[in-house]
Design a protein around this motif. Structure first.
Motif, mmCIF file in Angstrom:
data_model
loop_
_atom_site.group_PDB
_atom_site.id
_atom_site.type_symbol
_atom_site.label_atom_id
_atom_site.label_comp_id
_atom_site.label_asym_id
_atom_site.label_seq_id
_atom_site.Cartn_x
_atom_site.Cartn_y
_atom_site.Cartn_z
ATOM 1 N N LEU A 54 58.100 0.300 32.972
ATOM 2 C CA LEU A 54 57.368 1.367 33.648
ATOM 3 C C LEU A 54 56.785 2.366 32.665
ATOM 4 O O LEU A 54 55.706 2.899 32.864
ATOM 5 C CB LEU A 54 58.286 2.077 34.638
ATOM 6 N N ALA A 95 51.167 5.217 37.897
ATOM 7 C CA ALA A 95 51.639 4.292 38.921
ATOM 8 C C ALA A 95 50.505 3.376 39.368
ATOM 9 O O ALA A 95 49.339 3.754 39.371
ATOM 10 C CB ALA A 95 52.182 5.072 40.102
ATOM 11 N N ASP A 152 56.101 1.020 42.337
ATOM 12 C CA ASP A 152 56.602 1.600 41.085
ATOM 13 C C ASP A 152 56.681 3.116 41.196
ATOM 14 O O ASP A 152 57.178 3.784 40.294
ATOM 15 C CB ASP A 152 55.770 1.184 39.869
ATOM 16 N N LEU A 153 56.209 3.660 42.321
ATOM 17 C CA LEU A 153 56.348 5.087 42.588
ATOM 18 C C LEU A 153 56.347 5.313 44.093
ATOM 19 O O LEU A 153 55.520 4.742 44.813
ATOM 20 C CB LEU A 153 55.201 5.885 41.953
ATOM 21 N N GLU A 163 66.402 4.785 44.790
ATOM 22 C CA GLU A 163 66.399 5.261 43.399
ATOM 23 C C GLU A 163 67.404 4.499 42.552
ATOM 24 O O GLU A 163 67.134 4.168 41.395
ATOM 25 C CB GLU A 163 66.698 6.761 43.362
ATOM 26 N N ARG A 222 61.138 4.909 41.040
ATOM 27 C CA ARG A 222 60.906 6.352 40.911
ATOM 28 C C ARG A 222 60.515 6.945 42.253
ATOM 29 O O ARG A 222 59.683 6.398 42.970
ATOM 30 C CB ARG A 222 59.778 6.634 39.930
ATOM 31 N N LEU A 242 59.134 10.657 43.776
ATOM 32 C CA LEU A 242 58.683 12.032 43.591
ATOM 33 C C LEU A 242 58.867 12.748 44.917
ATOM 34 O O LEU A 242 58.180 12.450 45.901
ATOM 35 C CB LEU A 242 57.216 12.061 43.165
#
Length: 283
Positions: free
Chosen positions: A19, A25, A84-85, A102, A107, A109
């Protein structure tokens, strides 16, 4: 349903991917209507691979695979989207599910809550920075702040408002203090008659005693009720000044209460509707 072993295996595979070598992302899961709207508004919509059920705008977001209701998500569909996000609005969860995702190496946010113009602008900027679209995010945030800072016309007198989040015959769930609905009323230049904290039931007696001059109805409430005419016939509403005068204003549920990029449009539209009550009549 995927087995726990398969879920964890999928997560470990993601965790092993490089990553850090990626500039930004490439596969994003958007949790929250405002998150999805922001990503598309700043030109990052092509990165979004799935959303929760609340993301119905724009049409491109509505057509993406759906992962379930924002507040009752499961890990398996999210991991199956191979993000990936994940960008999660406040309230996305349950939190235990997000922690499980997680721990599988994805990831997340988590965006900060808040219902004023600065909070919305901050979320837009945070999203832009996370996906490599800082410049368009800054332009969007700046425009939003400018539009929401437009002063009310001179002589504006705040009309008494009631914002209804849900309705059944004789029963109302209304927006009280420290809620998105209350903040929306303030932004449009109204005065909220409901002093409870958050979204709470409002009795018929309290609704009538509060004497709202305008009743704000989110579009989803009108849809569930089967149309505006049915709501107007509710005896609770009919007993208020707004009901007697037929002053019902339908607002877009997501634009007005999602506190995302379309908030200025919803505010401007509602202000126009309130203006005949709020401004003194010309001689």
């Amino acid at each position: 349903m995927l087995s726990r072993r398969l879920v964890l295996a999928s997560g470990l595979a993601l965790a092993a991917a490089p990553l850090a070598a990626q500039p930004s992302a490439r596969r994003i899961v958007a949790l929250g209507s405002d998150v999805a709207e922001t990503l598309f508004a700043i030109g990052a919509g092509a990165m979004v691979v799935a959303t929760d059920d609340t993301a119905t705008y724009p049409a491109a977001a509505a057509s993406l695979p759906k992962l379930g209701y924002l507040r009752s998500l499961a890990p398996e569909p999210i991991l199956a989207a191979r993000p990936d996000l994940i960008i999660a609005a406040d309230g996305a969860g349950p939190d235990a599910v997000l922690r499980q995702i997680e721990s599988a190496g994805v990831r997340i946010l988590r965006l900060k809550p808040g219902y004023d113009a600065a909070d919305v602008a901050a979320r837009i900027r945070t999203i832009g920075a996370a996906v490599g679209r800082a410049a368009p995010a800054e332009a969007l945030a700046t425009d939003l702040l400018k539009r929401l800072a437009m002063p009310l016309p001179q002589g504006w007198s705040a009309p008494a408002c009631l914002l209804v989040l849900a309705q059944a015959p004789g029963r109302i769930l209304a927006a009280g203090q420290d809620s998105a609905g209350d903040s929306f009323i303030s932004l449009v230049g109204g005065r909220n008659i409901f002093r409870a904290n958050g979204y709470k039931p409002l009795s018929a007696e309290a609704a009538i005693a509060g004497a709202p001059a305008v009743i704000l109805l989110p579009s989803h409430v009108v849809g569930i009720a089967g149309g505006l005419a049915r709501l107007k016939a509710d005896p609770v509403f009919a007993g208020t000044p707004a009901g007697r005068a037929g002053r019902f204003e339908v607002i877009d549920s997501q634009a007005a209460l999602g506190f995302g990029p379309r908030l200025p449009e919803a505010v401007e539209r509602a202000r126009k509707a309130l203006a005949p009550l709020a401004l003194p009549r010309q001689a």
